[in-house]
Design an enzyme around this catalytic site. Structure first.
Site, PDB file in Angstrom:
ATOM      1  N   LYS A 177      -9.888   2.056  -3.391  1.00 28.21           N
ATOM      2  CA  LYS A 177     -10.373   1.535  -2.113  1.00 28.21           C
ATOM      3  C   LYS A 177     -11.775   2.042  -1.814  1.00 28.21           C
ATOM      4  O   LYS A 177     -12.052   3.244  -1.872  1.00 28.21           O
ATOM      5  CB  LYS A 177      -9.418   1.928  -0.983  1.00 28.21           C
ATOM      6  CG  LYS A 177      -9.730   1.275   0.353  1.00 28.21           C
ATOM      7  CD  LYS A 177      -8.678   1.631   1.400  1.00 28.21           C
ATOM      8  CE  LYS A 177      -8.954   0.926   2.721  1.00 28.21           C
ATOM      9  NZ  LYS A 177      -7.956   1.301   3.762  1.00 28.21           N
TER      10      LYS A 177
ATOM     11  N   GLU B 262       0.839  -1.207   0.000  1.00 26.40           N
ATOM     12  CA  GLU B 262       0.000   0.000   0.000  1.00 26.40           C
ATOM     13  C   GLU B 262       0.872   1.255   0.000  1.00 26.40           C
ATOM     14  O   GLU B 262       1.837   1.349   0.781  1.00 26.40           O
ATOM     15  CB  GLU B 262      -0.899  -0.014   1.233  1.00 26.40           C
ATOM     16  CG  GLU B 262      -1.844   1.168   1.349  1.00 26.40           C
ATOM     17  CD  GLU B 262      -2.649   1.156   2.633  1.00 26.40           C
ATOM     18  OE1 GLU B 262      -3.653   1.883   2.706  1.00 26.40           O
ATOM     19  OE2 GLU B 262      -2.280   0.413   3.566  1.00 26.40           O
TER      20      GLU B 262
ATOM     21  N   CYS C 124      -5.629  -3.052   2.674  1.00 29.40           N
ATOM     22  CA  CYS C 124      -5.422  -2.902   4.117  1.00 29.40           C
ATOM     23  C   CYS C 124      -6.657  -3.286   4.931  1.00 29.40           C
ATOM     24  O   CYS C 124      -7.036  -4.445   5.008  1.00 29.40           O
ATOM     25  CB  CYS C 124      -4.971  -1.473   4.412  1.00 29.40           C
ATOM     26  SG  CYS C 124      -4.347  -1.226   6.089  1.00 29.40           S
TER      27      CYS C 124
END
Length: 485
Positions: A314, A258, A366
């Site tokens: 995301k 990330e 994540c």
């Protein structure tokens, strides 16, 4: 609300139960303590008033989150630019507010449910409380009871009904165990079914679709506090470029973590193009990156170069870390609310899966990996689950171990490999049974080379999601509500 010796003992039991629940999770993995913790909460609960039950539930939540999410202090103090007193206050506020979920669940349960068939109704209330915690106020499904059972005899239930079914069965084990201690011998039969039936369930519901894909997972181990400085950007570009050159001839797919390059995607393009020039034509490189669109919106994204099609933005953002609730009030109030890159926009719920090295990718960036429904939706349309993360925020705490354990459960639920690249650990390859195939050492600049199989077919959980477990929990709650009326 008088504090009698009996009530005081129940409150003490709640604190012990909270600590026991933390010990069921990684890195401790004492999963057998889960039903013991539930038994401590269940015993004597029906002698309490709703207010007393709420206090018992709240103290359980305090003990659970104070011990199990102690990494929040590390994130706020070490990386959020706050002093010790303020970090302690914010951590305590976080813990006490989250504990209200258990206080509310216990209060509602004692207020509206009859003690008759309590061994069932308590289970239903618990699981529905976990569902509420998953979704209310953006949700926080961390330390769900069922998350700790990927290595237990109950593990084969996960591809059938997911984490909420595991929670239901663990809590039911606790209430039935308490009944058994009261010499209610009938409880032995359902206990045997819960724990022995998984032996007859398939250990794998999906099958490999083709030859394995060679993957290289890179772990830069860059200091978080220096990452977004000009020097940090140069070090990141050099580190990941050097690591990529080392693995270029050994992998079909190379994965950076990330925000591996702490810069906007347009700034990172020259670096990525130079790296791509050193790769074989068929090799795919994926990296976490910050994207900026034409409307000046930032996205926490995954993009690729080489043998790659598409990108991913995301969808489920972390409050305070990636966006700021009540921004007009809180922005600028204290340094913690001005973290770098805390103004992300949310990606679309429906995104076309990425293609890389001939494999369809289901992305989870994540924090997203802890949401079972979100991951199941992505896994249903993909061959493998790819998750990139920056667990540097956790420091040397138990947080990365818990995060990895939940990623392992997502692999088991969906019958898919999970390949996981993180900034400083725990970088890992997980097979469809939720087993750790290999992992890289934490806090080292290194890489992990291995292979995964594109999997075809769906698990029962993949087909239905969590709603059957939610429905079952609701049905368990009904007898107590009817009798109360």
């Amino acid at each position: 609300m008088g504090l009698t010796p009996t009530f005081a003992l129940q409150l003490l039991a709640a604190l012990v139960a909270g600590g026991f629940t933390t010990l069921t999770a990684s890195p401790f993995e004492l999963w057998w303590l889960g039903p013991v913790a539930i038994g401590l909460l269940y015993a004597g609960l029906h002698s309490l008033t709703p207010s007393q039950a709420a206090l018992k539930g709240w103290l359980y939540g305090i003990a659970l989150f104070a011990s199990g999410t102690s990494w929040v202090y590390v994130s706020i103090h070490d990386y959020g630019y706050t002093g010790v007193p303020l970090a302690v206050f914010l951590t305590a506020l976080f813990v006490t507010v989250l504990a209200l979920f258990f206080a509310g669940t216990f209060w509602l349960y004692r207020r509206f449910c009859s003690p008759r068939l309590a061994f069932l109704t308590f289970v239903g209330a618990w699981v529905l409380g976990e569902v509420l915690r998953t979704y209310l106020f953006t949700g926080f499904p961390w330390l769900l009871v069922g998350s700790s059972y990927v290595d237990s005899p109950l593990a084969n239930w996960a591809p059938v009904g997911g984490v909420y079914l595991l929670s239901l069965l663990v809590v039911l084990t606790g209430t039935l165990g308490a009944e058994l201690l009261r010499r209610q011998w009938w409880a032995a039969l359902p206990l045997a079914v819960i724990w022995l039936l998984p032996l007859a369930l398939p250990t794998l519901w999906t099958t490999p679709a083709r030859e394995p894909t060679r993957v290289a997972l890179l772990q830069g181990n860059l200091p978080q506090l220096l990452k977004w400085t000009p020097e940090g950007q140069r070090v990141a570009a050099n580190t990941y470029s050097d690591l990529t050159r080392r693995v270029a001839d050994e992998a079909d797919l190379i994965l950076w973590p990330e925000t591996a390059l702490p810069m906007i995607d347009n700034q990172a393009r020259p670096v990525l193009e130079r790296v791509q020039a050193s790769l074989p034509p068929s090799t795919a490189l994926l990296t976490g990156i910050v994207q900026l669109d034409e409307d000046d919106r930032y996205f926490n994204s995954v993009i690729g170069v080489g043998n790659v099609e598409g990108s991913y933005q995301k969808e489920h953002l972390v409050p305070f870390g990636e966006y700021l609730p009540l921004e007009s009030v809180l922005r600028g109030a204290i340094d913690f609310f001005d973290l770098p890159m805390s103004s992300f926009s949310k990606g679309a719920s429906e995104q076309t899966p990425m293609q890389a090295a001939g494999v369809t990718i289901g992305n989870a960036i994540c924090y997203e990996i802890i949401y079972p429904q979100l991951v199941a939706r992505r896994a249903a349309d993909s061959d493998v689950i790819v998750t990139v993360s920056n667990d540097t925020w956790f420091g040397a705490s138990i947080g990365p171990h818990q995060h990895l354990q939940m990623a392992r459960l997502r692999a088991l639920e969906n019958g898919r490999y999970v390949v996981r690249a993180t900034s400083n650990g725990i970088t890992a390859i997980i097979n469809p049974r939720g087993e750790l195939v290999d992992s890289a050492a934490q806090f080292e600049t290194t890489y992990l080379i291995g292979e995964f199989y594109a999997m075809e077919g769906l698990t029962p959980f993949n087909r239905t999601g969590s709603w059957p477990a939610w429905l079952f929990a609701g049905l368990l709650l009904l007898p107590g509500l009817i009798r109360r009326r």
